[in-house]
Design a protein around this motif. Structure first.
Motif, PDB file in Angstrom:
ATOM      1  N   THR A 103      -8.051   5.502  -1.686  1.00  0.00           N
ATOM      2  CA  THR A 103      -7.307   4.579  -2.218  1.00  0.00           C
ATOM      3  C   THR A 103      -6.512   4.786  -3.185  1.00  0.00           C
ATOM      4  O   THR A 103      -5.211   4.374  -3.355  1.00  0.00           O
ATOM      5  CB  THR A 103      -8.520   3.467  -2.797  1.00  0.00           C
ATOM      6  N   TYR A 104      -6.783   5.991  -3.761  1.00  0.00           N
ATOM      7  CA  TYR A 104      -5.614   6.428  -4.645  1.00  0.00           C
ATOM      8  C   TYR A 104      -5.270   8.086  -4.364  1.00  0.00           C
ATOM      9  O   TYR A 104      -6.350   8.732  -3.875  1.00  0.00           O
ATOM     10  CB  TYR A 104      -6.303   6.828  -6.062  1.00  0.00           C
ATOM     11  N   LYS A 131       6.654  -1.353  -3.136  1.00  0.00           N
ATOM     12  CA  LYS A 131       5.960  -0.582  -4.221  1.00  0.00           C
ATOM     13  C   LYS A 131       6.103  -1.562  -5.173  1.00  0.00           C
ATOM     14  O   LYS A 131       6.972  -1.933  -5.787  1.00  0.00           O
ATOM     15  CB  LYS A 131       6.798   0.695  -4.289  1.00  0.00           C
ATOM     16  N   ASP A 132       4.783  -1.854  -5.843  1.00  0.00           N
ATOM     17  CA  ASP A 132       4.781  -2.887  -6.871  1.00  0.00           C
ATOM     18  C   ASP A 132       5.361  -4.142  -6.617  1.00  0.00           C
ATOM     19  O   ASP A 132       6.206  -4.597  -7.172  1.00  0.00           O
ATOM     20  CB  ASP A 132       4.969  -2.087  -8.230  1.00  0.00           C
ATOM     21  N   ASP A 160       5.519   6.822  -8.342  1.00  0.00           N
ATOM     22  CA  ASP A 160       4.252   6.496  -8.467  1.00  0.00           C
ATOM     23  C   ASP A 160       4.266   4.920  -8.235  1.00  0.00           C
ATOM     24  O   ASP A 160       5.362   3.973  -8.757  1.00  0.00           O
ATOM     25  CB  ASP A 160       3.581   6.742  -9.696  1.00  0.00           C
ATOM     26  N   GLY A 161       3.080   4.224  -7.768  1.00  0.00           N
ATOM     27  CA  GLY A 161       3.063   2.896  -7.646  1.00  0.00           C
ATOM     28  C   GLY A 161       2.033   2.362  -6.534  1.00  0.00           C
ATOM     29  O   GLY A 161       1.395   3.201  -5.915  1.00  0.00           O
ATOM     30  N   VAL A 162       1.848   1.195  -6.609  1.00  0.00           N
ATOM     31  CA  VAL A 162       1.070   0.507  -5.486  1.00  0.00           C
ATOM     32  C   VAL A 162       1.931   0.286  -4.251  1.00  0.00           C
ATOM     33  O   VAL A 162       2.929  -0.483  -4.246  1.00  0.00           O
ATOM     34  CB  VAL A 162       0.343  -0.661  -6.092  1.00  0.00           C
ATOM     35  N   THR A 187      -2.945  -1.316   1.586  1.00  0.00           N
ATOM     36  CA  THR A 187      -2.515  -1.001   0.059  1.00  0.00           C
ATOM     37  C   THR A 187      -3.077   0.452  -0.063  1.00  0.00           C
ATOM     38  O   THR A 187      -4.343   0.623  -0.109  1.00  0.00           O
ATOM     39  CB  THR A 187      -2.876  -1.993  -0.761  1.00  0.00           C
ATOM     40  N   ARG A 188      -2.487   1.399  -0.850  1.00  0.00           N
ATOM     41  CA  ARG A 188      -2.875   2.445  -1.269  1.00  0.00           C
ATOM     42  C   ARG A 188      -1.965   2.694  -2.613  1.00  0.00           C
ATOM     43  O   ARG A 188      -0.850   2.364  -2.626  1.00  0.00           O
ATOM     44  CB  ARG A 188      -2.517   3.848  -0.580  1.00  0.00           C
ATOM     45  N   THR A 189      -2.592   3.284  -3.693  1.00  0.00           N
ATOM     46  CA  THR A 189      -1.826   3.673  -4.901  1.00  0.00           C
ATOM     47  C   THR A 189      -1.620   5.030  -4.931  1.00  0.00           C
ATOM     48  O   THR A 189      -2.455   6.134  -4.875  1.00  0.00           O
ATOM     49  CB  THR A 189      -2.914   3.390  -6.141  1.00  0.00           C
ATOM     50  N   ASP A 191      -0.066   8.329  -6.556  1.00  0.00           N
ATOM     51  CA  ASP A 191      -0.050   8.892  -7.882  1.00  0.00           C
ATOM     52  C   ASP A 191       0.180  10.320  -7.975  1.00  0.00           C
ATOM     53  O   ASP A 191      -0.987  11.009  -7.553  1.00  0.00           O
ATOM     54  CB  ASP A 191      -1.034   8.390  -8.594  1.00  0.00           C
TER      55      ASP A 191
END
Length: 222
Positions: A103-104, A131-132, A160-162, A187-189, A191
């Motif tokens: 997920t992250y 993204k976001d 970075d972002g969702v 969805t993946r975050t 980072d």
């Protein structure tokens, strides 16, 4: 019997079409009409089934086995019926998205799109990446497929972002012409920024920040 419209090689359909019957090259000069059935049971006389002097309409929402004979004015008819089976299919293909990334993640996001049937027309440009919640471009690479059902590709975000990946409806179709349903987004975050450590603070514990050690002893014997 030759099909005049709609994917004659696949012999499958999801909307009405027509079939045209024709005689052999040495046509009977006394030809009268064709007789046909859609039940799979061949006509056995020039009064069986339904007569046709033109295209035969197929509009059943079911599988159809068409059998056709030719009749002349003397009621002679072909010894064996011409036969074709057509498969009705109006099920829209589904598509499922999956990813082995957590997920992250700090790595490029690997995505697999799996359709429920072989499809054509699916291209990299059909994939929507946000993204976001804002659509981003130039993030997809390695788009490939080993067959017409499973497609893989890589998402490499620039920051970075969702990250959300979607496949809209009606961007691919199966062999019958049914357009795909939309995929449920994944969805993946993303980072790739390491946390920063600015300072350490020391907070003494109560009642004393430097308690005196204690010695506990047990004396045994007489």
């Amino acid at each position: 019997v030759s099909q005049s419209r709609y994917r004659p090689t696949a012999k499958s359909f999801n909307s009405p079409f027509t079939v045209t019957a024709s005689q052999n090259a040495t046509a009977d000069m006394n030809f009268k009409e064709f007789r046909f059935t859609k039940t799979g049971i061949a006509p056995t006389s020039c009064t069986d089934g339904t007569s046709s002097s033109g295209p035969i309409q197929i509009d059943e929402q079911a599988n159809v086995t068409l059998r056709v004979i030719a009749c002349d004015h003397a009621n002679n008819f072909t010894a064996s019926a011409a036969t074709e089976t057509y498969t009705f299919n109006n099920a829209r293909p589904t598509v499922a998205l999956s990813s082995p990334n957590d997920t992250y993640t700090k790595n490029p996001i690997q995505v697999t799109a799996t359709f429920s049937a072989d499809v054509s027309g699916f291209e990299m440009s059909d994939i929507v990446v946000t993204k976001d919640s804002a659509v981003v471009s130039n993030t997809i690479s390695n788009f490939q497929s080993t067959n017409n059902k499973v497609y893989t590709f890589t998402i490499t975000p620039a920051s970075d972002g969702v990250i959300t990946v979607e496949i809209p409806e009606s961007v691919a179709q199966d062999s019958t012409g049914n357009l795909n349903q939309a995929a449920s987004p994944i969805t993946r975050t993303f980072d790739m920024t390491a946390p920063t450590l600015t300072a350490l603070s020391f907070t003494p514990t109560s009642p004393s920040s430097n308690p005196k050690p204690k010695l506990n002893s047990i004396v045994t014997g007489k």
